[in-house]
Design a protein around this motif. Structure first.
Motif, short mmCIF file in Angstrom:
data_model
loop_
_atom_site.label_atom_id
_atom_site.label_comp_id
_atom_site.label_asym_id
_atom_site.label_seq_id
_atom_site.Cartn_x
_atom_site.Cartn_y
_atom_site.Cartn_z
N THR A 212 0.89 -1.17 0.00
CA THR A 212 0.00 0.00 0.00
C THR A 212 0.93 1.21 0.00
O THR A 212 2.13 1.09 0.28
CB THR A 212 -0.89 0.05 1.25
OG1 THR A 212 -0.05 0.20 2.41
CG2 THR A 212 -1.76 -1.18 1.37
N PHE B 114 3.91 10.11 3.37
CA PHE B 114 2.81 9.46 2.65
C PHE B 114 2.24 10.39 1.58
O PHE B 114 2.03 10.00 0.43
CB PHE B 114 1.73 9.07 3.68
CG PHE B 114 0.44 8.59 3.09
CD1 PHE B 114 0.28 7.26 2.71
CD2 PHE B 114 -0.64 9.45 2.93
CE1 PHE B 114 -0.92 6.81 2.18
CE2 PHE B 114 -1.83 9.01 2.39
CZ PHE B 114 -1.98 7.69 2.03
N LYS B 115 1.97 11.65 1.96
CA LYS B 115 1.34 12.61 1.04
C LYS B 115 2.25 12.93 -0.15
O LYS B 115 1.78 13.15 -1.27
CB LYS B 115 0.98 13.90 1.78
CG LYS B 115 0.07 14.82 0.98
CD LYS B 115 -0.35 16.03 1.80
CE LYS B 115 -1.34 16.90 1.02
NZ LYS B 115 -0.86 17.33 -0.28
N PHE C 49 0.98 3.55 2.14
CA PHE C 49 1.43 3.75 3.52
C PHE C 49 2.66 2.88 3.82
O PHE C 49 3.64 3.33 4.39
CB PHE C 49 0.30 3.43 4.51
CG PHE C 49 0.68 3.63 5.95
CD1 PHE C 49 0.72 4.92 6.49
CD2 PHE C 49 1.02 2.55 6.76
CE1 PHE C 49 1.09 5.11 7.82
CE2 PHE C 49 1.39 2.74 8.08
CZ PHE C 49 1.42 4.03 8.61
N LYS C 50 2.62 1.59 3.42
CA LYS C 50 3.73 0.68 3.66
C LYS C 50 4.97 1.11 2.88
O LYS C 50 6.09 1.04 3.40
CB LYS C 50 3.33 -0.75 3.25
CG LYS C 50 2.39 -1.43 4.23
CD LYS C 50 2.02 -2.82 3.77
CE LYS C 50 3.16 -3.80 3.89
NZ LYS C 50 2.76 -5.18 3.56
N ASP D 40 -4.94 4.83 -1.21
CA ASP D 40 -3.76 4.19 -0.65
C ASP D 40 -3.40 2.88 -1.37
O ASP D 40 -2.30 2.36 -1.23
CB ASP D 40 -4.03 3.91 0.85
CG ASP D 40 -2.84 3.27 1.54
OD1 ASP D 40 -1.72 3.77 1.37
OD2 ASP D 40 -3.03 2.24 2.22
N LYS E 240 6.52 4.21 4.50
CA LYS E 240 7.22 3.85 5.74
C LYS E 240 8.57 3.19 5.42
O LYS E 240 9.58 3.47 6.07
CB LYS E 240 6.35 2.90 6.57
CG LYS E 240 6.88 2.64 7.97
CD LYS E 240 5.93 1.75 8.77
CE LYS E 240 6.50 1.47 10.17
NZ LYS E 240 5.61 0.57 10.93
#
Length: 406
Positions: free
Chosen positions: A314, A326-327, A316-317, A338, A320
């Protein structure tokens, strides 16, 4: 009747002059291909020529020509540099209709429709960042070298054109089977010495060249306007740092981004390869002076990485894993959610400041296909020795999927 003839005489003389002029041009075109003048009577070639009249009137065709006007002079200049007849401009038209993004089912691409093996043989780069088969200048240089080699091998330009289509090995075998390299023999439809596609190919190139030099046709179409307009425009090559954004260049020199992208279709993304120190891009010649005055290198520039999404990934992953907001990833890739698809390419922009921070916090990197310690070292600005010590590596080899601490 006498007065009518007197009135019509200027028109009849004009038609005669155009016919004579066109006939001379047509013979000259055939001569540039090393083809005998008798080929003017070839029924298949003439049929292609007449049927193409409708294609030339098509709006889509003129759209492609309208985009091509700026780089036609560059193509002509490169052909002249290699002593290739200017009529071979029409080989590119036959291959791609001057569409830099042209792509065939056989995986040929670009103006000159290079297949990957031939492209790499002639020094064109194809990787996750670029496909130089779509590079206006480099692909034309490669095509010119290839055509020159074919001419040296076969000794006639029409044979070089045919070999460009079907391959020199297949043409050599055809000449051996036919016992002749004469065009009329090779085009024999019953003996099929060369493939049907190649028999039509050489005729199409000649037909296009004749149409492009036919005064009567040019007077009735926009084609003359497009080709003549091309003489007034050209492109310039400028060097920018690796990872430079086309969007930024377009703003600095005041050129629409879409126009700049048309000249740089070889870039797969909005930026130049980030794993090199510098890279050439193309701008209109009229913008060269402005580029020299206004362009400057950003001190804090982005280093781009291409992440190929796994099944469970995703945004997010991914964010990270790379230590990037993220944005930032969402905005840069124009993503609305996402979710990412399996094997979707996601661009990760990481500026140099972020890299330093993540280095201090043990940033982990998953080795991709084609990576080397040298390329990873350059991308993340960490010495090879540093990477080897952190990961207890004895040699310089790294394996795909291996996790490295940076």
């Amino acid at each position: 009747m006498k007065y009518i003839l007197l009135l019509l005489l200027p028109f009849l003389l004009s038609a005669n002059l155009i016919y004579g002029s066109n006939y001379g041009r047509q013979v000259a075109i055939l001569d540039s291909f090393d083809i005998d003048a008798s080929f003017l009577n070839d029924p298949v070639m003439n049929q292609i020529k007449y049927s193409n009249v409708e294609i030339f009137k098509d709006e889509r065709f003129f759209g492609a020509m309208d985009d091509a006007y700026i780089f036609i002079p560059a193509i002509k200049n490169i052909l002249a540099k290699y002593n290739i007849p200017p009529e071979f401009l029409f080989l590119s038209m036959a291959e791609s209709e001057f569409l830099t993004r042209a792509y065939s089912v056989k995986k040929a691409s670009g103006l000159w429709q290079f297949m990957p093996p031939a492209a790499k043989q002639y020094g064109l780069r194809i990787d996750e960042f670029v496909d130089e088969r779509r590079d206006l200048i480099k692909s034309t240089e490669a095509a010119a070298k290839y055509l020159s080699n074919l001419y040296k091998k076969f000794g006639k330009w029409y044979l070089a054109a045919i070999a460009y289509n079907c391959g020199d090995g297949k043409l050599s075998k055809a000449i051996e089977n036919a016992g002749s390299d004469e065009l009329s023999v090779l085009l024999d439809p019953k003996m099929t010495y060369i493939p049907k596609e190649s028999r039509l190919y050489i005729r199409r190139i000649v037909a296009l060249a004749m149409m492009g030099n036919d005064e009567h046709f040019l007077l009735e179409s926009e084609y003359e306007y497009l080709l003549n307009r091309a003489n007034a425009y050209s492109i310039s090559t400028v060097k920018v740092p690796g990872g430079e954004s086309l969007s930024r260049v377009s703003k600095l020199i005041g050129i629409p981004l879409e126009e700049l992208q048309k000249l740089n279709r070889h870039l797969k993304f909005d930026f130049t390869p980030s794993n090199v120190n510098s890279y050439n891009i193309y701008i209109p010649y009229i913008k060269l002076s402005e580029f020299k005055q206004k362009y400057f290198e950003e001190k804090t520039k982005n280093i781009y990485k291409i992440h190929v999404a796994k099944k469970s990934d995703t945004v997010f992953k991914i964010a990270k894993a790379y230590g990037v907001p993220f944005k930032t990833i969402m905005d840069f890739n124009n993503l609305k959610s996402d979710k990412v698809n399996f094997e979707q390419r996601v661009v990760i922009p990481m500026n140099s400041k972020t890299n330093v921070e993540k280095t201090n916090n043990h940033f982990y990197y998953s080795v991709k296909k084609g990576d080397t310690l040298e390329s990873i070292s350059k991308t993340y600005k960490i010495s090879i020795e540093n990477i080897k010590i952190q990961n207890k590596l004895k040699g310089k080899l790294v394996k795909e999927g291996e996790r490295l601490k940076l």
